[in-house]
Design a protein around this motif. Structure first.
Motif, short mmCIF file in Angstrom:
data_model
loop_
_atom_site.label_atom_id
_atom_site.label_comp_id
_atom_site.label_asym_id
_atom_site.label_seq_id
_atom_site.Cartn_x
_atom_site.Cartn_y
_atom_site.Cartn_z
N ARG A 1 0.83 -1.21 0.00
CA ARG A 1 0.00 0.00 0.00
C ARG A 1 0.86 1.25 0.00
NH1 ARG A 1 -4.19 -2.29 4.56
NH2 ARG A 1 -5.75 -3.21 3.15
N GLN B 1 -4.75 -9.13 -1.10
CA GLN B 1 -6.06 -8.54 -0.83
C GLN B 1 -6.97 -8.75 -2.03
OE1 GLN B 1 -6.73 -4.54 1.18
NE2 GLN B 1 -7.23 -3.97 -0.94
N PRO C 1 -10.47 -7.88 -4.19
CA PRO C 1 -11.39 -6.76 -4.36
C PRO C 1 -12.80 -7.15 -3.96
CG PRO C 1 -11.05 -7.86 -6.45
CD PRO C 1 -10.17 -8.57 -5.45
N GLN C 2 -13.68 -6.16 -3.98
CA GLN C 2 -15.08 -6.45 -3.67
C GLN C 2 -15.68 -7.38 -4.71
OE1 GLN C 2 -16.05 -2.13 -3.26
NE2 GLN C 2 -17.22 -2.76 -1.47
N THR D 1 -12.66 -1.45 -3.21
CA THR D 1 -11.52 -2.16 -2.64
C THR D 1 -10.65 -2.72 -3.77
OG1 THR D 1 -12.82 -2.80 -0.70
CG2 THR D 1 -10.80 -4.03 -1.12
N ARG E 1 -7.64 -4.87 -5.79
CA ARG E 1 -6.95 -6.17 -5.76
C ARG E 1 -5.46 -5.89 -5.61
NH1 ARG E 1 -4.30 -9.96 -9.43
NH2 ARG E 1 -5.12 -12.07 -9.21
#
Length: 315
Positions: free
Chosen positions: A105, A219, A221-222, A286, A288
């Protein structure tokens, strides 16, 4: 069925084997120990094993490493050979996964990260004027993402430490090519790197230049952002496979697998050179986030100029 989960295909492979079907020999230890090298004699590494003959070395456990213990990689190797990819859920322990996500991030912020947004061919080569624009050789694919390459990682980077860990190289070799030695990539940019796919981002259908790739999910995504893969689309004897490529580009998804079970901490190893694959467009706020690692079958290999410029912004 158009899509099938890699994890389901792997479970089938294990169920057919005489080995216990407890996640391919994955340890359930809360310490998530990992694999390390133990040579035929003390001090023998991967580079020397060929001199000692086949099957004279093994991988053993190391409780200090930040990834899952694999007690026997043979079932994973069988799945890789049969399906062209394997999925190991929960490969990274939670602490390491979080450290890598935090680093990603930070490095992938819009002011610092390279924004790759390119049209490319399935074969990752320039268009061939001998074919029409709508021929599978030239049909443009759209890929977009943010990337933080290997050159931007600090020596203390958890991704760099993971990539350079001899235990991981040992494990990947056991899964991909037990009979052939693997090497760290000589490329200063694509050895290991982070990707971020925001809403609308994805990877178009393509073949890789390297024999195989390693994807660490950090992570999800939605919605969307699914890794989709068509095993053995082409072969060494038919490097173009125009008919099969055209079928998939037209939306016929028969034979395409999807890693729908992948979660943060999952490891996916796939033979991308012969198998068409993509990342479907991300939907929602959100992003990826994942890490890609590359080991090579020959020492000194580097990414070609076409891919370096288009996907890394490097000359």
């Amino acid at each position: 069925a158009a899509h099938s989960s890699l994890w389901l295909s792997a479970l089938v492979a294990v169920a057919l084997s005489p080995l216990p079907a407890h996640a391919f020999g994955l340890s359930r230890s809360v310490f998530d120990p990992a694999v390390t090298i133990r040579g035929f004699k003390q001090g023998v590494g991967l580079r020397e094993r060929g001199r000692l003959g086949r099957h004279l070395w093994t991988c053993s456990t190391d409780a200090t490493a930040p990834f899952q213990q694999i007690t026997d990689a043979k079932p994973l190797h069988r799945v890789f050979k049969e399906r062209g990819w394997v999925h190991i859920p929960g490969f990274l322990n939670e602490e390491t996964c979080q450290k890598m996500l935090t680093e990603a991030r930070d490095l992938l912020n819009p002011e610092a990260a390279f924004r790759s947004s390119e049209e490319h061919t399935v074969y990752q080569e320039e268009e061939d004027p001998n074919f029409p624009a709508d021929h599978p050789r030239n049909v443009p694919q759209k890929s977009s993402k943010q990337i933080a390459d290997f050159d931007r990682l600090q020596p203390s980077s958890p991704l760099k430490q993971l990539y350079n860990h001899p235990a991981l190289l040992c494990l990947v070799q056991e899964i991909v090519s037990p009979e052939q030695e693997l090497f760290l990539s000589a490329c200063p940019y694509n050895s290991a790197y982070y990707n971020l796919y925001a809403e609308g981002d994805g990877l178009g259908w393509h073949f890789d230049k390297g024999e195989f790739g390693i994807n660490l999910v950090l992570q999800n995504p939605q919605q969307g952002g699914t890794f989709e893969y068509h095993p053995n689309t082409r072969s060494e004897s038919d490097a173009w496979a125009f008919d099969e490529v055209a079928r998939i580009l037209k939306g016929n998804m028969e034979g395409v697998d999807a890693a729908t079970e992948a979660r943060a901490g999952s490891l996916i190893i796939f033979a991308g050179k012969l198998s068409l694959h993509r990342v479907s467009p991300v939907r929602g706020a959100t992003p990826r986030i994942n890490a890609i690692l590359h080991y090579e079958q020959q020492p000194g290999q580097r990414l070609g100029a076409y891919s370096l410029k288009r996907f890394f912004g490097r000359e």
